[in-house]
Design an enzyme around this catalytic site. Structure first.
Site, PDB file in Angstrom:
ATOM      1  N   ASP A 178       0.912  -1.130   0.000  1.00  0.00           N
ATOM      2  CA  ASP A 178       0.000   0.000   0.000  1.00  0.00           C
ATOM      3  C   ASP A 178       0.957   1.186   0.000  1.00  0.00           C
ATOM      4  O   ASP A 178       1.567   1.487   1.023  1.00  0.00           O
ATOM      5  CB  ASP A 178      -0.880   0.020   1.261  1.00  0.00           C
ATOM      6  CG  ASP A 178      -1.892   1.150   1.202  1.00  0.00           C
ATOM      7  OD1 ASP A 178      -1.497   2.261   0.812  1.00  0.00           O
ATOM      8  OD2 ASP A 178      -3.069   0.928   1.526  1.00  0.00           O
ATOM      9  N   HIS A 179       1.133   1.812  -1.159  1.00  0.00           N
ATOM     10  CA  HIS A 179       2.249   2.753  -1.248  1.00  0.00           C
ATOM     11  C   HIS A 179       2.056   3.973  -0.337  1.00  0.00           C
ATOM     12  O   HIS A 179       3.011   4.676  -0.057  1.00  0.00           O
ATOM     13  CB  HIS A 179       2.554   3.151  -2.696  1.00  0.00           C
ATOM     14  CG  HIS A 179       1.491   3.969  -3.342  1.00  0.00           C
ATOM     15  ND1 HIS A 179       0.469   3.409  -4.063  1.00  0.00           N
ATOM     16  CD2 HIS A 179       1.288   5.296  -3.365  1.00  0.00           C
ATOM     17  CE1 HIS A 179      -0.308   4.376  -4.495  1.00  0.00           C
ATOM     18  NE2 HIS A 179       0.148   5.526  -4.095  1.00  0.00           N
ATOM     19  N   HIS A 241      -5.877   2.780   0.977  1.00  0.00           N
ATOM     20  CA  HIS A 241      -5.102   3.907   1.509  1.00  0.00           C
ATOM     21  C   HIS A 241      -5.820   4.659   2.639  1.00  0.00           C
ATOM     22  O   HIS A 241      -5.238   4.938   3.684  1.00  0.00           O
ATOM     23  CB  HIS A 241      -4.788   4.916   0.398  1.00  0.00           C
ATOM     24  CG  HIS A 241      -4.234   4.296  -0.842  1.00  0.00           C
ATOM     25  ND1 HIS A 241      -3.252   3.340  -0.805  1.00  0.00           N
ATOM     26  CD2 HIS A 241      -4.512   4.484  -2.150  1.00  0.00           C
ATOM     27  CE1 HIS A 241      -2.955   2.981  -2.038  1.00  0.00           C
ATOM     28  NE2 HIS A 241      -3.713   3.647  -2.873  1.00  0.00           N
TER      29      HIS A 241
END
Ligand code: NAD
Length: 498
Positions: A178-179, A241
């Site tokens: 999950d950047h 996110h």
């Protein structure tokens, strides 16, 4: 935690956008900073035929276009190999295994392997199954699977995908990206909360009135229409996110900073989420889709006119919601979240609004005292701002709002590694803290599925916001009915302080 940086990384989808824009430049930065030893190799895997030389050139081009002219590029690129590969064909894996074994032996890589799936998600499960069946995971070192979003389309498909990858990798070997968890200020949430005596005692329903998380983009759907049509803002942004940020803001202090303890606390937040289902969905959540509008003084089309988008599309490009966490700390405190495309400004910010003081001695009929706010700026600015009230200089006893700001952007920007760089480094070190555990994914899908169930069955009144605005009116009403409003994002900038 292991610190063995000797490894062979196989990037599936090595000619794709993610590999070129993010992964190669991030690997270069790790190389440049001396964080990865010379004993690493990368095999780029993709469909089109390329020689090693051609691939190395494309790696160098990607680094140059992301980071400008760099030294040592030839030396860096010499670690890269290429294998033309069809991910659906067993023969390709047999050839890949042979190449991997040769490179491993030749470079003394100790049998450590990272498989990075930078490809369309429909291939994730079958690649994992092939890696095991065709012997690529049969190594004497560690093996790790890095998997991009989206992790499934709903709980059921996520479970199915999880079962497939679990046949080849254990939960500890799976690194679900999950950047947002690679972003400096998202990682800072924990430190701000747990390293400051002035915040943690106030971090609860006695002192916080509401929390607002906004992640807005000015871009439209661009070339991703086909993917986005089946995803929408709810699945593309909120399920992963936004919910991760909620968990970091709401979790209890872990007993230590180990992966296990932090994940445990995050999962407890997911377990405390109030389930919103059926008719309640439209009380707690608002969806939107952009119409025509103006961004940067340019006319932009409505979502339904974008390439590869159905001209009667029911896909939401905006979502706002009220999330309630029914536990002792947070009972009664709404977490408002919103995210969307083609909004007025590109920004990710968290606003923590504290409750009003019990009695306002500085009340003037024409001017109320501002509540204290703690603003965490995630992107594009990085920093923290604390809004306080102080005496207006020169006045008798008039209070005015002042902001104490800390901006990462000026001070540390040059040294702040990009999200993907940090995540790749974590994976090589064997630190899975900033990757999502299956339990987090599952709880989050269970929460989101109840919303999509309702939205999939009814047509949205779309388009309902103009491109270049902060979303539909209903998103403002969501807060108004609780006596709040969205703090205007542009007035909260770090530099915009007195
Ligand atoms: P892309 O379409 O640009 O690249 C796809 C890659 O897969 C190409 O290298 C292509 O050759 C390869 N490929 C396709 N079919 C193949 C097959 N049968 N056999 C072998 N190789 C095959 O995609 P992308 O934008 O790089 O995205 C990759 C993944 O990363 C997706 O899961 C996406 O959701 C995720 N992601 C991308 C970004 C981004 O910024 N691009 C951001 C977040 C997540």
């Amino acid at each position: 935690m292991e610190q063995n940086m000797t490894t062979l990384i196989m990037i599936f989808g090595a000619t794709g956008d993610l590999a070129k824009r993010k992964l190669f430049p991030s690997l270069y930065r790790l190389f440049e900073r001396g964080r990865i030893a010379n004993r690493f190799a990368v095999i780029g895997v993709a469909r089109r035929p390329l020689s090693n030389d051609q691939f190395q050139q494309s790696v160098k081009d990607s680094v140059t276009s992301a980071l400008g002219a760099k030294q040592n590029l030839d030396q860096f690129a010499s670690h890269f190999y290429y294998q033309s590969h069809d991910v659906t064909d067993s023969n390709s894996y047999i050839a890949l295994k042979k190449l991997a074994d040769e490179i491993d032996t030749h470079n003394h890589l100790e049998g450590n392997r990272i498989f990075y799936l930078a490809m369309a998600p429909e291939f994730f499960g079958s690649i994992a199954l092939h890696l095991k069946a065709d012997g690529l995971t049969n190594v004497k070192g560690y093996k790790r699977l890095v998997i991009e979003k989206p992790f499934g389309h709903d709980l059921e498909s996520a479970k199915e995908l999880n079962e497939q990858i679990r046949t080849a990798f254990s939960e500890e070997e799976i690194y679900r990206i999950d950047h947002y968890l690679g972003k400096e200020m998202v990682r800072n949430i924990e430190v701000i909360r747990f390293a400051n005596a002035i915040f943690e005692p106030l971090w609860n329903n006695r002192y916080i009135s509401n929390i607002q998380i906004t992640s807005s983009e000015t871009l439209g759907v661009e070339e991703r229409g086909r993917y986005y049509e089946s995803s929408g803002a709810l699945r593309d942004m909120l399920q992963n996110h936004m919910m991760q940020i909620v968990a970091l803001l709401a979790m209890e202090p872990p007993i230590s900073l180990t992966t296990k303890e932090i994940r445990l606390e995050k999962v407890r937040v997911f377990r405390s989420l109030r389930t919103i289902k059926g008719e309640a969905v439209n009380d707690y959540f608002v969806r939107g889709q952009y119409g025509e509008g103006e961004i940067d003084q340019k006319k932009v089309p409505k979502y339904r006119d974008e390439p590869m988008v159905n001209n009667e599309s029911n896909t939401e490009t905006f979502v706002a919601g009220k999330v309630m966490i029914d536990n002792f700390r947070w009972a009664g405190v709404p977490f408002y979240i919103r995210t969307g495309k083609r909004m007025e400004t590109k920004s990710t910010k968290i606003v923590i609004q504290f409750k009003d003081i019990p009695m306002n001695l500085y009340y003037r009929p024409e001017k109320e005292l501002s509540p204290n706010l703690l603003v965490i700026h995630i992107q594009p600015e990085e920093g923290i701002t604390l809004h306080l009230n102080a005496k207006k200089a020169g006045s008798h006893l008039d209070a005015q709002e002042v902001k104490l700001s800390f901006s990462n952007t000026g001070t540390y920007a040059m040294n702040t590694p990009e999200g993907y760089e940090k995540l790749l480094f974590d994976c090589m070190r064997g630190d899975a803290t900033n990757f999502t555990h299956w339990d987090e994914v599952a709880y989050s899908w269970a929460f989101v599925d109840e919303i999509s169930k309702v939205w999939d069955q009814t047509k949205g009144d779309f388009p309902n916001y103009d491109a270049g605005t902060m979303g539909p009116k209903a998103a403002d009403e969501l807060l108004e009915k609780d006596g709040f409003f969205w703090w205007p994002i542009n007035n909260l900038d770090v530099d915009n302080c007195r």
